[in-house]
Design a protein around this motif. Structure first.
Motif, PDB file in Angstrom:
ATOM      1  N   LEU A  86     -20.768  36.801  23.079  1.00 23.27           N
ATOM      2  CA  LEU A  86     -20.141  35.571  23.588  1.00 23.27           C
ATOM      3  C   LEU A  86     -20.138  34.738  22.533  1.00 23.27           C
ATOM      4  O   LEU A  86     -21.063  34.253  21.518  1.00 23.27           O
ATOM      5  N   SER A  87     -18.894  33.719  22.641  1.00 23.20           N
ATOM      6  CA  SER A  87     -18.858  32.694  21.549  1.00 23.20           C
ATOM      7  C   SER A  87     -17.751  31.533  22.368  1.00 23.20           C
ATOM      8  O   SER A  87     -16.957  31.963  23.055  1.00 23.20           O
ATOM      9  N   ALA A  88     -17.977  30.337  21.981  1.00 28.00           N
ATOM     10  CA  ALA A  88     -17.262  29.431  22.788  1.00 28.00           C
ATOM     11  C   ALA A  88     -16.839  28.478  21.466  1.00 28.00           C
ATOM     12  O   ALA A  88     -17.470  27.960  20.546  1.00 28.00           O
ATOM     13  N   THR A  89     -15.759  28.019  21.803  1.00 23.72           N
ATOM     14  CA  THR A  89     -14.751  26.976  20.696  1.00 23.72           C
ATOM     15  C   THR A  89     -13.911  25.845  21.556  1.00 23.72           C
ATOM     16  O   THR A  89     -13.626  26.218  22.756  1.00 23.72           O
ATOM     17  N   GLU A  90     -13.901  24.680  20.965  1.00 21.68           N
ATOM     18  CA  GLU A  90     -13.188  23.652  21.569  1.00 21.68           C
ATOM     19  C   GLU A  90     -11.868  24.225  21.297  1.00 21.68           C
ATOM     20  O   GLU A  90     -11.231  24.372  20.060  1.00 21.68           O
ATOM     21  N   THR A  91     -10.743  24.074  22.384  1.00 16.16           N
ATOM     22  CA  THR A  91      -9.412  24.456  21.959  1.00 16.16           C
ATOM     23  C   THR A  91      -8.604  23.358  22.309  1.00 16.16           C
ATOM     24  O   THR A  91      -7.167  23.398  21.959  1.00 16.16           O
ATOM     25  N   VAL A 143     -10.600  30.039  29.715  1.00 16.76           N
ATOM     26  CA  VAL A 143     -10.576  28.631  29.496  1.00 16.76           C
ATOM     27  C   VAL A 143     -11.031  27.909  30.658  1.00 16.76           C
ATOM     28  O   VAL A 143     -10.582  28.186  31.821  1.00 16.76           O
ATOM     29  N   ASP A 144     -11.747  26.905  30.403  1.00 18.02           N
ATOM     30  CA  ASP A 144     -12.560  25.853  31.322  1.00 18.02           C
ATOM     31  C   ASP A 144     -12.502  24.609  30.719  1.00 18.02           C
ATOM     32  O   ASP A 144     -11.973  24.538  29.490  1.00 18.02           O
ATOM     33  N   GLY A 145     -12.866  23.477  31.268  1.00 23.18           N
ATOM     34  CA  GLY A 145     -12.685  22.366  30.673  1.00 23.18           C
ATOM     35  C   GLY A 145     -13.670  21.170  30.984  1.00 23.18           C
ATOM     36  O   GLY A 145     -14.302  21.310  32.152  1.00 23.18           O
ATOM     37  N   TYR A 146     -13.488  20.117  30.380  1.00 17.07           N
ATOM     38  CA  TYR A 146     -14.427  18.892  30.833  1.00 17.07           C
ATOM     39  C   TYR A 146     -13.349  17.588  31.252  1.00 17.07           C
ATOM     40  O   TYR A 146     -12.418  17.528  30.541  1.00 17.07           O
TER      41      TYR A 146
END
Length: 366
Positions: free
Chosen positions: A109-114, A232-235
């Motif tokens: 698993l990895s996460a990045t700002e898109t 994709v999810d977000g804040y």
């Protein structure tokens, strides 16, 4: 003899039956490595006399198909972007990973700002954790795994992505994050080898033209047929947006009851309004402090502090306060005080689009 036998068989003196094995099936499909075995039997006669039954069998193994889904978790209150406040740490976004392969798999698993045009994430990086299942919701002490180990076929797991919000983030701004899951070989503790066309052993993805029914081959069945899925999810920043305005009005003077002026001996009321912008988040723990002790020419009027006052014409030159809850001048007994030359008061929570005020009075020194 051979020709005669063929003639008799062709003349319908033949019956056939197929005896086959079955295996359990589920949503992910028949398990990889299962042996599919069946047998055909041939019964026939020669001159009306039954002959020895003939049979033939075949066995093949079910190949491994790697497929899975990764989506934003929209259950309950988790739907949509996660609400965050400026300078808030470890704000969680939620994802669900489901293994629809026909055997267990590991997932890196990895996460990045898109999408973060306003730089609302503070740049310290995103953290990814796997829900342990012990307690629902992200638990820092429990949810410590950073990859998915041995996710069985048809099982799902919740993935948490945590981000820190910059102090400069403003109400209504948002940022998207993309979580990437990559399939790896299961079967032992820890993250196994990544499935790929250049791998070896179980990690080797077979060429579709290389048919081999005698053993288990591995193919990709996911969206891009590459063993990688994205979601994709977000804040979204939901902050209070406060504006403060202070006004004064002459209540009385020693000379005129109809049209008081700011002359020595006059009583002046201060009105301090706190307004929260429409659509903004609830403002909480609001505390005001007005230092009048060092101002020459005025003296605080005891017993005149009111909190949660109603404000008319807030933020304008004609602003006035009325009503509210009376508080004492003493320290620590209620929501207001006068101590050390400072008038203090605590207001109730202020929702977006609403205003509350604090009012108190002073005398112009005669």
């Amino acid at each position: 003899m051979t020709s005669k036998l063929k003639l008799l068989v062709g003349a319908s003196a033949l019956t056939c039956s197929i005896i086959g094995g079955t295996s359990a099936a589920h949503a992910a499909g028949t398990d990889a490595g299962v042996d599919i075995n069946n047998t055909v039997t041939v019964d026939f006669q020669v001159g009306g006399v039954g002959q020895t039954q003939q049979s033939a069998s075949d066995t093949f193994q079910v190949d491994r198909v790697i497929r899975f889904t990764l989506v934003e978790d929209t259950t309950g209150s988790r739907g949509g972007d996660s609400s965050a406040s400026p300078n808030e740490d470890d704000v969680v976004t939620f994802f669900t990973l489901t293994n629809t392969s026909n055997e267990a798999a590991d997932f890196d698993l990895s996460a990045t700002e898109t999408a973060d045009a306003n730089n609302i994430l503070d740049g310290t990086g995103l953290l990814v954790f796997v829900e342990s299942g012990a307690t629902p919701g992200y638990q820092a002490a429990e949810d410590t795994a950073t990859f998915v180990d041995e996710l069985a076929a048809d099982d799902s797991v919740t993935i948490y992505v945590l981000g820190d919000i910059a102090a400069t983030a403003a109400n209504g701004q948002n940022a998207d994050v993309t979580l990437t899951a990559t399939a790896h070989v299961a079967g032992a503790a820890g993250l196994g080898d990544q499935y790929s066309t250049s791998g070896t052993g179980d990690a080797l993805i077979s060429d579709d033209t290389d048919v081999n029914t005698a053993g288990v081959e591995t193919i990709f069945g996911d969206t891009g047929r590459d063993g990688v899925e994205l979601a994709v999810d977000g804040y979204v920043i939901e902050s209070a947006v406060l504006s403060v305005f202070k006004s004064s009005s002459v209540i009385s003077d020693p000379f005129s009851s109809a049209n008081p002026k700011a002359v020595p001996g006059a009583i002046v009321e201060y009105c301090i309004s706190v307004a929260n912008a429409s659509g903004a988040a609830l403002a909480e723990s609001i505390s005001l402090a007005d230092n009048i002790g060092g101002i020459a020419g005025i003296t605080f009027e005891p017993g005149t502090i009111f909190v949660d006052a109603t404000v008319a014409n807030a933020g304008t030159a004609t602003q006035t306060c009325s009503g509210g809850t009376a508080v004492t001048d003493a320290t620590g007994d209620d929501a207001g005080e006068f101590a050390g030359g400072i008038v203090s008061g605590d207001l109730s929570n202020i929702a977006g689009g609403t205003t509350l005020g604090l009012r108190f009075r002073v005398e112009i020194n005669p």
